[in-house]
Structure formats: C-alpha cells, structure tokens
Design a protein around this motif. Structure first.
Motif, PDB file in Angstrom:
ATOM      1  N   ARG A  83       1.011  -0.801  -0.018  1.00  0.00           N
ATOM      2  CA  ARG A  83       0.155  -0.117  -0.256  1.00  0.00           C
ATOM      3  C   ARG A  83       1.105   1.120   0.012  1.00  0.00           C
ATOM      4  NH1 ARG A  83      -3.169  -3.228   3.840  1.00  0.00           N
ATOM      5  NH2 ARG A  83      -1.958  -2.050   5.295  1.00  0.00           N
ATOM      6  N   VAL A  84       1.772   0.965   0.819  1.00  0.00           N
ATOM      7  CA  VAL A  84       2.872   1.615   0.536  1.00  0.00           C
ATOM      8  C   VAL A  84       3.811   2.544  -0.814  1.00  0.00           C
ATOM      9  CG1 VAL A  84       5.060   3.482   1.907  1.00  0.00           C
ATOM     10  CG2 VAL A  84       3.679   2.302   3.440  1.00  0.00           C
ATOM     11  N   ALA A  86       2.549   1.674  -3.539  1.00  0.00           N
ATOM     12  CA  ALA A  86       1.483   1.888  -4.506  1.00  0.00           C
ATOM     13  C   ALA A  86       1.010   4.052  -4.842  1.00  0.00           C
ATOM     14  CB  ALA A  86       0.091   1.145  -3.838  1.00  0.00           C
ATOM     15  N   ASP A  87       0.748   3.881  -2.957  1.00  0.00           N
ATOM     16  CA  ASP A  87       0.498   5.306  -3.433  1.00  0.00           C
ATOM     17  C   ASP A  87       1.904   6.533  -3.876  1.00  0.00           C
ATOM     18  OD1 ASP A  87      -2.017   4.873  -1.490  1.00  0.00           O
ATOM     19  OD2 ASP A  87      -0.432   5.037   0.272  1.00  0.00           O
ATOM     20  N   MET A  88       2.881   5.829  -4.266  1.00  0.00           N
ATOM     21  CA  MET A  88       4.201   6.311  -4.733  1.00  0.00           C
ATOM     22  C   MET A  88       3.802   6.786  -5.931  1.00  0.00           C
ATOM     23  SD  MET A  88       7.369   4.559  -2.459  1.00  0.00           S
ATOM     24  CE  MET A  88       7.378   4.552  -1.272  1.00  0.00           C
ATOM     25  N   ASP A  91      -1.093   7.312 -11.107  1.00  0.00           N
ATOM     26  CA  ASP A  91      -2.083   6.378 -12.569  1.00  0.00           C
ATOM     27  C   ASP A  91      -1.395   7.428 -13.743  1.00  0.00           C
ATOM     28  OD1 ASP A  91      -3.730   5.999 -11.309  1.00  0.00           O
ATOM     29  OD2 ASP A  91      -5.099   6.989 -11.246  1.00  0.00           O
ATOM     30  N   ALA A 109      -1.992  -3.699  -5.105  1.00  0.00           N
ATOM     31  CA  ALA A 109      -2.643  -2.682  -4.076  1.00  0.00           C
ATOM     32  C   ALA A 109      -2.735  -1.438  -5.013  1.00  0.00           C
ATOM     33  CB  ALA A 109      -0.893  -2.255  -3.310  1.00  0.00           C
ATOM     34  N   HIS A 113      -5.402   1.237  -9.127  1.00  0.00           N
ATOM     35  CA  HIS A 113      -4.850   2.642 -10.754  1.00  0.00           C
ATOM     36  C   HIS A 113      -5.468   2.379 -12.082  1.00  0.00           C
ATOM     37  CE1 HIS A 113      -2.823   3.705  -7.094  1.00  0.00           C
ATOM     38  NE2 HIS A 113      -1.475   4.461  -7.756  1.00  0.00           N
TER      39      HIS A 113
END
Length: 256
Positions: A83-84, A86-88, A91, A109, A113
């Motif tokens: 999750r960490v 994927a936040d970086m 899209d 995660a 997107h």
C-alpha cells in the motif's frame, strides 16, 4: 485464527496427510463448512490442491508449496508495504515489477490505478492485474520457473533491456546490514539488474525477515536504489549506509 493463518495450517495438513476433509477442517478451525470451501477453492486456484468429494487432496511440488509459504508469512506486513509503494505510483505511469511475494502485494495495491503500463517477469502479477484498468500489461518471454512463476534467463533480460519505465519495484531474498541487496539465483538476479538499469526511480520492497536470510548473489547496493520500503526499522548499520548514499528508507508504519 486469521484467514491467512488458516490457509497456512491447511497447507501444512496437506503436506503431512496429502488429503483433507471439509467437515473435519470446519470442526478443527471452528468455522463453517462454507468458509473451508472458500479456503480450499483458494488453494485450488493457486495450484496447491485438487478438489475431491468432500474435501481436497494435495497437488503441488514441494517448491511450489515453499513459495506459497513465503506468500503467507508476514502477509499483513507485505500488504502494508504494498500500500505504501502504491501510494507513490501515479496513474498513467510505467512500472517494472520482478518476482516476489512482496512485489505481488504491490501489484495488488495497484489494482485500482488507471492507465498504468506494467512490465514484468512475474506470471502472478499478470494474473493480479489483467482485469484492472491498466493501459498495457507486458510480460517477458523465456523460461518459466514452476515453483513461483518467475520468467528468467537471457530472453527475459533482453526483454527488460528493450524497455524504459518510470518506476522499478523489485524484491529480494536477503538483506545484508552493510547495505548489500542479495538473492540466490543468478538468472533471477540478472533480470532484477536489467529492471533497475532501465527505470528512472528504483524502489526495493523487503520485510525485515530478509535480514535473517543469507544469500550470496548481489543484485545491487543501496547506492543504486532511490527508496527502500520495509515494515519496520532495519539495523542501524543498514540505516547508516542508506543515509551515507542518500537512499530513503521508509517503514510501512512511518518514515525512519
């Protein structure tokens, strides 16, 4: 008992007894037969069992079960790492992913997107993302390692060298406190190196148990990475090595 713990226990029973019965498992784990049927269906989907009347029997090599064991161990920590990372990832960008249970959690995660170009040598990543809203999903050709779905060898290296991505996300088997990033298989390492040299931003994902594993083939050093994402504070010597070369270390529970 969590769902992952129950799956691990069923895998252990299949390894020991070769077959299991739904009703017996429901009594053992104090859950409904419907819950056990869902568990068995998940194992069948992963190639670890064959359904039988009233239960399931084992259908997997020892090496495949060993990889499934790695998937289930520290599963919550790997999900948090995924999750960490994927936040970086914004899209519409391009990303390379290699083999590994933690990189698969990154792929999971990323499922929500949009517009990603995903390049991988990991068959499991393809299964995870093939129905998502990505722009393109590309997989390397070459020899498939049956135990974990890795595509390895010279063809896979050449495939990665034909591409350039915004992000590389790689896993590893071993971390050395001095900052070395290590694995066991030269062929797998060659693909990981190709992924790193063809990405603009390089991210390593690894839980802290990798500090307890000894492997001898060097993927890279910390100074070849931009970010390391783990599940908690690494050894002080590793942090010092990262700080010395400007590599950021991020814990899934917060920055170090």
């Amino acid at each position: 008992m969590s769902g992952n713990d129950r799956l691990q226990a069923i895998i252990d029973l299949l390894r020991a007894e070769n077959s299991v019965e739904t009703e017996d498992l429901a009594r053992r784990f104090e859950v409904t037969p419907q819950t056990i049927r869902r568990d068995l269906a998940a194992l069948v989907e992963r190639g670890l069992a064959v359904r039988t009347h009233g239960g399931a029997r084992r259908m997997a090599s020892t090496s495949t079960i060993a990889y499934e064991d790695r998937r289930l161990k520290r599963a919550r920590e790997k999900e948090a790492i995924g999750r960490v990372v994927a936040d970086m990832i914004p899209d519409g960008c391009s990303i390379m992913l290699n083999i590994g249970s933690t990189t698969e959690q990154v792929a999971q995660a990323l499922s929500d997107h949009q517009g990603l170009v995903v390049i991988t040598n990991n068959i499991n990543v393809v299964h995870i993302l093939r129905m998502s809203r990505i722009a393109s999903l590309k997989i390397a050709g070459g020899s498939v390692r049956p135990s974990d779905g890795a595509i390895i060898g010279g063809d896979a290296v050449a495939f990665m060298d034909k591409h350039k991505a915004d992000f590389a996300v790689i896993g590893c088997s071993s971390l050395d406190p001095d900052g070395a990033i290590l694995d066991f298989d030269d062929r797998e390492v060659s693909v990981a190196r190709a992924i790193l040299r063809n990405a603009r931003k390089k991210i390593l994902v690894a839980d802290r148990s990798k500090f307890d594993v000894d492997a001898s083939v060097r993927i890279c050093s910390l100074d070849e990475l931009d970010i390391v994402v783990t599940d908690g504070p690494p050894p002080e010597s590793f942090l010092q090595a990262a700080q010395a070369c400007g590599t950021e270390v991020i814990c899934a529970t917060g920055p170090t």
